[in-house]
Design an enzyme around this catalytic site. Structure first.
Site, PDB file in Angstrom:
ATOM      1  N   THR A   1      62.134  -4.925 -25.431  1.00 59.47           N
ATOM      2  CA  THR A   1      61.124  -5.167 -26.449  1.00 59.47           C
ATOM      3  C   THR A   1      61.181  -6.646 -26.797  1.00 59.47           C
ATOM      4  O   THR A   1      62.251  -7.241 -26.829  1.00 59.47           O
ATOM      5  CB  THR A   1      61.350  -4.283 -27.685  1.00 59.47           C
ATOM      6  OG1 THR A   1      60.392  -4.649 -28.680  1.00 59.47           O
ATOM      7  CG2 THR A   1      62.742  -4.411 -28.275  1.00 59.47           C
TER       8      THR A   1
ATOM      9  N   GLU B   1      62.451   1.042 -29.838  1.00 56.60           N
ATOM     10  CA  GLU B   1      63.790   1.442 -30.329  1.00 56.60           C
ATOM     11  C   GLU B   1      63.858   2.917 -30.721  1.00 56.60           C
ATOM     12  O   GLU B   1      64.942   3.452 -30.927  1.00 56.60           O
ATOM     13  CB  GLU B   1      64.173   0.591 -31.543  1.00 56.60           C
ATOM     14  CG  GLU B   1      64.553  -0.838 -31.213  1.00 56.60           C
ATOM     15  CD  GLU B   1      63.370  -1.799 -31.242  1.00 56.60           C
ATOM     16  OE1 GLU B   1      62.223  -1.335 -31.062  1.00 56.60           O
ATOM     17  OE2 GLU B   1      63.593  -3.000 -31.434  1.00 56.60           O
TER      18      GLU B   1
ATOM     19  N   LYS C   1      50.953  -8.222 -33.249  1.00 57.88           N
ATOM     20  CA  LYS C   1      50.769  -7.274 -32.160  1.00 57.88           C
ATOM     21  C   LYS C   1      49.324  -7.297 -31.701  1.00 57.88           C
ATOM     22  O   LYS C   1      48.428  -6.920 -32.440  1.00 57.88           O
ATOM     23  CB  LYS C   1      51.168  -5.874 -32.597  1.00 57.88           C
ATOM     24  CG  LYS C   1      51.573  -5.070 -31.403  1.00 57.88           C
ATOM     25  CD  LYS C   1      52.388  -3.892 -31.801  1.00 57.88           C
ATOM     26  CE  LYS C   1      53.126  -3.353 -30.617  1.00 57.88           C
ATOM     27  NZ  LYS C   1      53.556  -1.996 -30.833  1.00 57.88           N
TER      28      LYS C   1
ATOM     29  N   TRP D   1      53.496  -7.761 -28.056  1.00 58.73           N
ATOM     30  CA  TRP D   1      53.936  -8.690 -29.090  1.00 58.73           C
ATOM     31  C   TRP D   1      53.659 -10.142 -28.780  1.00 58.73           C
ATOM     32  O   TRP D   1      53.783 -10.582 -27.656  1.00 58.73           O
ATOM     33  CB  TRP D   1      55.445  -8.544 -29.297  1.00 58.73           C
ATOM     34  CG  TRP D   1      55.856  -7.256 -29.895  1.00 58.73           C
ATOM     35  CD1 TRP D   1      56.601  -6.283 -29.287  1.00 58.73           C
ATOM     36  CD2 TRP D   1      55.576  -6.780 -31.208  1.00 58.73           C
ATOM     37  NE1 TRP D   1      56.789  -5.251 -30.167  1.00 58.73           N
ATOM     38  CE2 TRP D   1      56.182  -5.520 -31.342  1.00 58.73           C
ATOM     39  CE3 TRP D   1      54.869  -7.315 -32.288  1.00 58.73           C
ATOM     40  CZ2 TRP D   1      56.098  -4.766 -32.510  1.00 58.73           C
ATOM     41  CZ3 TRP D   1      54.790  -6.566 -33.455  1.00 58.73           C
ATOM     42  CH2 TRP D   1      55.391  -5.306 -33.555  1.00 58.73           C
TER      43      TRP D   1
HETATM   44  P1  ADP Z   1      55.340   0.551 -29.219  1.00 54.84           P
HETATM   45  O1  ADP Z   1      54.620  -0.292 -28.242  1.00 54.84           O
HETATM   46  O2  ADP Z   1      55.780   1.851 -28.738  1.00 54.84           O
HETATM   47  O3  ADP Z   1      54.558   0.625 -30.496  1.00 54.84           O
HETATM   48  P2  ADP Z   1      57.038  -1.611 -29.973  1.00 54.84           P
HETATM   49  O4  ADP Z   1      58.495  -1.610 -30.117  1.00 54.84           O
HETATM   50  O5  ADP Z   1      56.398  -2.580 -29.068  1.00 54.84           O
HETATM   51  O6  ADP Z   1      56.708  -0.163 -29.581  1.00 54.84           O
HETATM   52  O7  ADP Z   1      56.360  -1.797 -31.414  1.00 54.84           O
HETATM   53  C1  ADP Z   1      56.758  -1.084 -32.545  1.00 54.84           C
HETATM   54  C2  ADP Z   1      56.082  -1.634 -33.763  1.00 54.84           C
HETATM   55  O8  ADP Z   1      54.668  -1.535 -33.627  1.00 54.84           O
HETATM   56  C3  ADP Z   1      56.392  -0.895 -35.045  1.00 54.84           C
HETATM   57  O9  ADP Z   1      57.598  -1.297 -35.604  1.00 54.84           O
HETATM   58  C4  ADP Z   1      55.193  -1.284 -35.898  1.00 54.84           C
HETATM   59  O10 ADP Z   1      55.340  -2.577 -36.451  1.00 54.84           O
HETATM   60  C5  ADP Z   1      54.063  -1.322 -34.886  1.00 54.84           C
HETATM   61  N1  ADP Z   1      53.380  -0.022 -34.847  1.00 54.84           N
HETATM   62  C6  ADP Z   1      53.555   0.987 -33.976  1.00 54.84           C
HETATM   63  N2  ADP Z   1      52.726   2.014 -34.245  1.00 54.84           N
HETATM   64  C7  ADP Z   1      52.001   1.649 -35.330  1.00 54.84           C
HETATM   65  C8  ADP Z   1      50.973   2.282 -36.103  1.00 54.84           C
HETATM   66  N3  ADP Z   1      50.490   3.484 -35.805  1.00 54.84           N
HETATM   67  N4  ADP Z   1      50.486   1.597 -37.166  1.00 54.84           N
HETATM   68  C9  ADP Z   1      50.940   0.364 -37.487  1.00 54.84           C
HETATM   69  N5  ADP Z   1      51.888  -0.283 -36.789  1.00 54.84           N
HETATM   70  C10 ADP Z   1      52.420   0.347 -35.724  1.00 54.84           C
END
Ligand code: ADP
Length: 545
Positions: A180, A325, A434, A439
């Site tokens: 990540t 995570e 994001k 990211w």
């Molecule tokens: P993923 O791509 O599975 O979401 P990441 O580790 O790249 O995993 O990102 C996780 C982060 O993304 C979370 O900590 C949060 O900040 C953001 N996030 C994930 N899902 C949501 C959601 N439904 N609404 C708002 N933020 C989200």
């Protein structure tokens, strides 16, 4: 009770035995659509395992992939961990430096990659420390050795005897490694174990989460390289769902072709993909076929998107919040009898605006700055902490635990919890953006921007964008008496960062500071939240661009 270890190979063996003729369909890079079934998956994953063994891969070794959502990548999900090795699913959306870092840090000796990554792999090769074998996930006639001497996956597995007697070992052994890149510095690896993946896959299939049944046709549009596509491939295999893989073609028309022709009932992915699909439906006037449910997450789901899918196309949207995570299942917004009793409109409002509700297997709590737990009243917001068997304990190759003394992991998100178990994200304490599900590090961009002559303070914040959910804008405070223009700053950034990290706007302004002298990101986010939207509608002067 029996101490049977929870193994990924057990999922494969079960799928082949319990629903071996259930179909799997895969798009590929420059090859016709591929069709086979779970029995075929088990056979070919077994061949891939033998092939890797022949190449010298042993238990504990690392193998990397740079690959899209295809059946060959899916085979590696079983072949590599099945022999006790670890599959590192490298993320092609990272910068070259970051990909090199992850491949070297993982320590893989073998890299399997899709055809359209050849140029990337050739470019990275001089800096790859350990990789000695390059395999193109392609058939013999389409495999190009390139300067890396790539071998053909299909040729290699063709005469490999399928492994069927999968070894049993400790269920806590590593299986899949995913990096990540949330914060500044190097990407951090999260090593999922056989046990964590199996438990996660069983939980994700439950009716309060994804709710898969044997009648479903599932198409994951989150990437297999990013948190194992939310564990969907394993959950589909356990439940005997028809499985459709879209390769890298996530545009509206390509998705629609598979949704219509294959009868997709369930899909999932980041909001950007579903914005493109909705646009496609609206433009063409077509319907969504048999699509019933969409799990959307990774970024906040716009309420209007959930509403449109439901009211115009009869597709219910379930928002998911999760992180690399957390494997990534955290919460999913699914209805309850109590909600439905409030009436459809009230229930919809909750489902469309909350990140999701508590799932068995992952505990959530919110705490204030001093670590005191806050009430579940839907109003008090605090740092969101999580705990459970598919939550990270420490990052890969790290000496130190990522948890607090009570075993909680701090997510960097700020949230509320309500009495019905629904969680809502209200802000983010981690300083990142994001965009389209991937990211961007604000700090990295700021560090480069302050190197531009004339810049006193540089601050990057994520602001709302209609397609990418969030895009970075850069706020520059120049030194006293210095005239600086946006083009100069952008010119300074360009050689140092990947194109999609370049801020959408550079704004010359004063930068507010907190009482402790730090950049007040919250105030900046509030000030510029709708900056790009207003630009589109002409409500913001474009002078700063
Ligand atoms: P993923 O791509 O599975 O979401 P990441 O580790 O790249 O995993 O990102 C996780 C982060 O993304 C979370 O900590 C949060 O900040 C953001 N996030 C994930 N899902 C949501 C959601 N439904 N609404 C708002 N933020 C989200």
């Amino acid at each position: 009770m029996q101490q049977t270890p929870l193994m990924l190979s057990a999922i494969l063996t079960h799928a082949a035995m319990a629903h071996g003729d259930r179909e799997i369909v895969s798009r590929l890079v420059d090859e016709p659509l591929w069709r086979y079934d779970y029995a075929g998956l088990a056979r070919r994953a077994g061949q891939a395992a033998s092939m890797l063994h022949r190449l010298g891969v042993r238990a504990g070794d690392m193998v990397s992939s740079l690959a899209w959502n295809t059946h060959r990548h899916f085979e590696l999900f079983f072949a590599v961990p099945g022999i006790g090795a670890v599959l590192h699913t490298a993320n092609p959306r990272l910068s070259d430096e970051q990909i090199i870092y992850t491949l070297n840090h993982a320590g893989s000796g073998v890299l399997l990659f899709d055809r359209n990554f050849l140029a990337l792999v050739e470019r990275l090769r001089p800096k790859l420390e350990r990789i000695h074998t390059f395999i193109m996930l392609s058939d013999a006639q389409r495999t190009e050795p390139g300067t890396v001497g790539a071998l053909s996956y299909e040729t290699l597995i063709a005469d490999a005897p399928p492994l069927t007697d999968w070894p049993q070992f400790d269920e806590n052994a590593g299986a899949i490694l995913c990096y990540t890149s949330g914060t500044t510095g190097h990407p951090k690896g999260v090593l999922y174990s056989h046990r964590s993946i199996v438990l996660h896959a069983m939980a994700a299939g439950l009716s309060g989460a994804f709710g898969f049944s044997a009648f479903d046709c599932i198409m994951p549009c989150s990437s297999l390289y990013h948190g194992t596509a939310w564990g969907v491939p394993f959950t589909a295999a356990i439940n005997g769902c028809k499985f459709v893989l879209p390769c890298d073609k996530m545009d509206g028309a390509s998705l629609q072709e598979l949704i219509q022709n294959e009868g997709v009932t369930f899909s999932g992915g980041v909001p950007t993909i579903w914005t493109m699909y909705l646009d496609y439906l609206e433009r063409t006037g077509e319907d969504a076929g048999k699509l019933e449910r969409l799990v959307i997450g990774g970024s906040a789901v716009p309420r209007v998107m959930a509403q449109k899918f439901q009211t115009r196309y009869g597709v219910s949207v379930r928002q998911l919040w999760g992180m690399t995570e957390t494997s990534p299942l955290g919460v999913v917004a699914t209805p309850t009898p109590k909600l439905e009793a409030l009436g459809q409109a009230a229930a919809d409002e909750v489902i469309w605006t909350r990140q999701g509700r508590l799932q068995f297997g992952i505990e959530l709590k919110i705490v204030d700055e001093s670590g005191r737990e806050l009430p579940h009243d839907g109003v008090s917001s605090g740092n969101l902490l999580v705990r459970g068997p598919w939550t990270v304990e420490r990052y890969f190759r790290s000496e130190t635990s990522a948890l607090d003394a009570d075993g909680w992991f701090n997510t960097g998100d700020i949230a509320t919890l309500d009495a019905n178990g629904f969680m809502r994200i209200t802000d983010r304490s981690k300083d990142v953006i994001k965009s389209g599900g991937e990211w961007i590090s604000s700090i990295d961009i700021e560090n480069i921007a302050v190197g531009c002559p004339g810049v006193r303070i540089a601050a990057v914040v994520g602001v709302t964008h209609p397609k990418w959910e969030e895009r970075p804008v850069l706020i520059i405070e120049p030194h006293d008496g210095v005239e600086i223009c946006a083009t100069t700053v952008l010119g300074h950034l360009e050689p140092h960062i990947v194109k999609w990290w370049i801020p959408d706007a550079v704004i010359i302004d004063t930068v507010p500071l907190t009482a402790t002298g730090k950049i007040d990101k919250k105030r900046l986010r509030d000030r510029y939240r709708s900056y790009l939207l207003d630009l589109e509608t002409g409500e913001t002067s474009a002078a700063s661009l």
